[in-house]
Write an enzyme that holds these catalytic residues in place. Structure first.
Site, PDB file in Angstrom:
ATOM      1  N   ARG A 106       0.848  -1.197   0.000  1.00  0.00           N
ATOM      2  CA  ARG A 106       0.000   0.000   0.000  1.00  0.00           C
ATOM      3  C   ARG A 106       0.882   1.244   0.000  1.00  0.00           C
ATOM      4  O   ARG A 106       1.729   1.410   0.875  1.00  0.00           O
ATOM      5  CB  ARG A 106      -0.885  -0.008   1.241  1.00  0.00           C
ATOM      6  N   ARG A 175      -1.496   7.644   9.155  1.00  0.00           N
ATOM      7  CA  ARG A 175      -1.633   7.034   7.825  1.00  0.00           C
ATOM      8  C   ARG A 175      -1.791   8.108   6.749  1.00  0.00           C
ATOM      9  O   ARG A 175      -1.803   9.300   7.031  1.00  0.00           O
ATOM     10  CB  ARG A 175      -2.866   6.130   7.819  1.00  0.00           C
ATOM     11  N   LYS A 238      -3.075   2.524  14.559  1.00  0.00           N
ATOM     12  CA  LYS A 238      -3.170   3.413  13.387  1.00  0.00           C
ATOM     13  C   LYS A 238      -3.844   4.724  13.773  1.00  0.00           C
ATOM     14  O   LYS A 238      -4.666   4.765  14.706  1.00  0.00           O
ATOM     15  CB  LYS A 238      -3.956   2.725  12.280  1.00  0.00           C
ATOM     16  N   LYS A 240      -5.667   8.261  11.855  1.00  0.00           N
ATOM     17  CA  LYS A 240      -6.096   8.772  10.548  1.00  0.00           C
ATOM     18  C   LYS A 240      -6.537  10.228  10.600  1.00  0.00           C
ATOM     19  O   LYS A 240      -7.253  10.627  11.518  1.00  0.00           O
ATOM     20  CB  LYS A 240      -7.232   7.894  10.025  1.00  0.00           C
ATOM     21  N   CYS A 459     -15.453  -2.987   0.262  1.00  0.00           N
ATOM     22  CA  CYS A 459     -14.037  -3.198   0.612  1.00  0.00           C
ATOM     23  C   CYS A 459     -13.489  -4.369  -0.193  1.00  0.00           C
ATOM     24  O   CYS A 459     -14.238  -5.097  -0.844  1.00  0.00           O
ATOM     25  CB  CYS A 459     -13.912  -3.478   2.099  1.00  0.00           C
ATOM     26  N   CYS A 465      -7.945 -10.417   1.715  1.00  0.00           N
ATOM     27  CA  CYS A 465      -7.982  -9.910   3.090  1.00  0.00           C
ATOM     28  C   CYS A 465      -8.049 -11.056   4.092  1.00  0.00           C
ATOM     29  O   CYS A 465      -8.992 -11.863   4.068  1.00  0.00           O
ATOM     30  CB  CYS A 465      -9.172  -8.980   3.284  1.00  0.00           C
ATOM     31  N   CYS A 504     -16.383  -7.874   6.645  1.00  0.00           N
ATOM     32  CA  CYS A 504     -16.321  -8.117   8.088  1.00  0.00           C
ATOM     33  C   CYS A 504     -16.636  -6.802   8.800  1.00  0.00           C
ATOM     34  O   CYS A 504     -16.757  -5.759   8.148  1.00  0.00           O
ATOM     35  CB  CYS A 504     -14.943  -8.668   8.506  1.00  0.00           C
ATOM     36  N   CYS A 508     -13.900  -1.106   6.593  1.00  0.00           N
ATOM     37  CA  CYS A 508     -12.968  -0.465   5.666  1.00  0.00           C
ATOM     38  C   CYS A 508     -13.651   0.364   4.574  1.00  0.00           C
ATOM     39  O   CYS A 508     -13.020   1.242   3.997  1.00  0.00           O
ATOM     40  CB  CYS A 508     -12.054  -1.508   5.040  1.00  0.00           C
TER      41      CYS A 508
END
Ligand code: SRM
Ligand code: SF4
Length: 586
Positions: A106, A175, A238, A240, A459, A465, A504, A508
């Site tokens: 990524r 991120r 993380k 954001k 997603c 994934c 899930c 995302c």
């Protein structure tokens, strides 16, 4: 507890759940940092990684087709996830073979902005190493899937050759910073861009490890302090950021740990309303996890922006939960210790009292589709990319057509936070030629698509994934036509209604702010959430649990029928659901 038992098959570190099972709930200025005595395994890995070096250099030449667990965790900071092809798992297991490992890489592309040359480099790398497909993500960057370990170093070096990094693509740090991708060349937007650049500069990891491992740079002297802000354990989780222009919530500003809304004064940015503590992730089996909208906290001038954000991220760095990763996001710190505690801590770090936030009014969340031009015929063209997947299919040569367009017209490329793409720097004549190319290649223009499709996101989920419990991107094309058909039947096809799907509950595709969301719970089954809104300002509610894929449209049908019948003038679908309540449909 053994090392292995703390790291799940997805490569995601699982959490040590304390005997209490949750983070502390006490608030107050004197409350201690929210930390259990024991740090999680990932914290130890970070601490021992020598500023993200681990033993990656050695592992790259050890002859194995996969990385071992400590390096798997460190690699995330470099923008690399070890994955396996889940379509092949059962077959390989039966044959007694190891999983088919490969890497997802990524990039970090602030605001999603790329030159034509940079776009072409990604296009080429995806053909050479990444199975021929490129994936625009919900955070305005590119992911490449299926990179074999032996090709990883060349992949990252090639990305670097285009002056793009993957450092900070993933991992416990700030991120990729999102911003509205609309390419407007005025002072207001230039100032937003310059503030974004300042934040990227402030929060980008400074370790030399990246250059040493991937670009064969000289090692730095060990006594240099490489990460003056992050230290050796970086952030607990993380983190954001997103920057929105006033009124336009195409980036879902409320879903971020820090959201910034740029207020306009004349032709300039007057300052920002700072929102804190947004996040979508939850775990279905852990009831104490939840999605949360960021809370408007304060107003800052441009001059105060970086200092204020540094203080906020610093509080999460110093007090965030480093023992239970499930509760390590900033939102849990805020809720555990309370907003009063947080404001007192922030004021003490800044040495001033906070200025109240401005009122926020949203008028649009559209992803800037179609042709927009100035009086001289110069402009930009926003294109719809289904689930952000840029690939050639037998009936739709999307990837090669985009490549030809970029080669010939040299546009600036903007990846959007809804997985789409904008070409800017075009003339009216370019636009006509580009649209003709796309149509010949079987690529639909936004004007030919329904609002359902233009507002939809899914997603990645299977097969790459590791956390997916079911399909998302691969099945959305089966689901959307059923909704288009149903909305047409009830005369609401032109209403802006957002439909988002995930494999899930991690969120995302930011499903929890959508009008209608399908959140994967087990193979082929989804929780149906309703009553969010297309402007992304409200968390939706659970309507039905564990609905099979084929039943999704029928399950929502009674609500759609009632909306078509009972809505008030101008009332949107999610607002209607919120007003009448979901109870009567359950
Ligand atoms: Fe995500 C983990 C894909 C945006 C919340 N996300 C993952 C991983 C890396 C799975 C893993 O940990 O093994 C997925 C890789 C799938 C694959 O094969 O490519 C993955 N996330 C994505 C992308 C590619 C989805 C997409 O279809 O575009 C997005 C990449 C964004 C980027 O460029 O950085 C992506 N992820 C998001 C968002 C949306 C956003 O940030 O606006 C969220 C919700 C917002 C938030 O962070 O709260 C999100 N991803 C998660 C979580 C849950 C975090 C939490 O707080 O609980 C996980 C799991 C985790 O971190 O433990 C996760
Ligand atoms: Fe994977 Fe989708 Fe779950 Fe994110 S929401 S972790 S991409 S299945």
């Amino acid at each position: 507890m053994s090392h292995k038992s703390e790291i799940d098959s997805a490569g995601e570190a699982t959490e040590r759940v304390s005997s209490k099972g949750t983070v502390a709930t006490a608030g107050g200025a004197d409350a201690p940092p929210v930390r259990s005595p024991e740090e999680s395994k990932v914290e130890t890995i970070k601490r021992n990684s020598r500023q993200l070096r681990g033993t990656i250099t050695e592992a790259l030449i050890d002859g194995s087709h996969k990385f071992e667990e400590d390096n798997v965790q460190v690699l995330k900071f470099h923008g690399v996830y070890q994955q396996d092809d889940r379509d092949l798992r059962a077959k390989l297991r039966k044959e007694g073979k190891d999983k088919a490992y490969s890497m997802m890489v990524r990039a970090r592309i602030p605001g999603g902005k790329l030159t034509a040359m940079q776009y072409l480099v990604f296009d080429q790398i995806s053909d050479v190493y990444g199975g021929g497909s490129l994936r625009i993500t919900t955070r305005q960057t590119f992911q490449l899937h299926g990179i074999l370990k032996g090709n990883l170093k060349s992949t990252i070096a090639d990305i670097h050759s285009a002056l793009v990094t993957t450092l900070g693509g993933c991992g416990d740090q700030v991120r990729n910073i999102n911003t509205c991708p609309e390419p407007v060349d005025d002072l207001y937007h230039r100032q937003m861009q310059s503030d974004l650049d300042a934040l990227v500069d402030r929060f980008g990891a400074k370790t030399n490890a990246y250059h040493e491992i991937w670009l064969d740079d000289e090692k730095v002297t060990p006594d240099v302090e490489e990460e003056p802000f992050y230290g050796e354990t970086y952030l607990p989780r993380k983190f954001k950021f997103a920057i929105a222009p006033e009124g336009d919530n195409c980036i879902d500003v409320y879903a971020n740990d820090i959201g910034l809304v740029a207020h306009r004064q004349g032709d300039k940015v007057e300052g920002y309303t700072v929102l804190v503590g947004g996040g979508m992730g939850r775990t279905a089996s852990v009831k104490e996890t939840y999605p949360r909208l960021a809370t408007p906290l304060m107003f800052v001038t441009r001059a105060e922006l970086v200092e204020t954000c540094t203080a906020i991220v610093g509080i999460q760095r110093d007090y965030g939960n480093r023992s239970e990763r499930r509760f390590a996001r900033f939102k849990y710190l805020l809720d555990a210790k309370g907003m009063d505690w947080f404001i007192a801590e922030l004021e003490s770090r800044l040495g001033r009292t906070l200025t109240p936030p401005r009122d926020l009014v949203w008028t649009s969340s559209d992803d800037h589709f179609g042709w927009h031009s100035d009086n001289h015929g110069h402009g930009y063209l926003g294109l719809y990319i289904p689930s952000g997947r840029i690939a050639d299919l037998p009936h739709r040569k999307l990837k090669s057509t985009l490549r030809d367009i970029v080669r010939e017209f040299s546009p600036t490329v903007h990846l959007t936070p809804q997985q789409n793409l904008i070409f800017s720097g075009l003339t009216e004549a370019d636009r006509v030629a580009i649209e003709a190319r796309l149509q010949t290649a079987g690529v639909a223009l936004p004007s030919e698509l329904s609002k359902v499709e233009l507002h939809a996101m899914a997603c990645v989920a299977l097969p790459t994934c590791g956390l997916a419990t079911t399909e998302s991107e691969r099945v959305l094309p089966q689901v959307l036509p059923k909704f288009e058909e149903m909305f047409a039947e009830f005369g609401i096809l032109d209403e802006p209604i957002s439909i988002r799907m995930t494999g899930c509950p991690n969120g995302c595709a930011r499903p929890y702010v959508a009008d209608i969301a399908f959140v994967g719970r087990s193979m082929g089954k989804y929780d149906v959430m309703l009553a969010g809104d297309v402007l992304g300002t409200r968390i939706n509610q659970l309507y039905r649990e564990l609905v099979p894929l084929e039943e999704l449209a029928n399950t929502v049908r009674p609500v759609v029928a009632a909306y078509a019948d009972e809505r008030q003038a101008g009332e949107r679908f999610g607002d209607y659901c919120e007003r009448v309540g979901l109870e009567r449909f359950r």
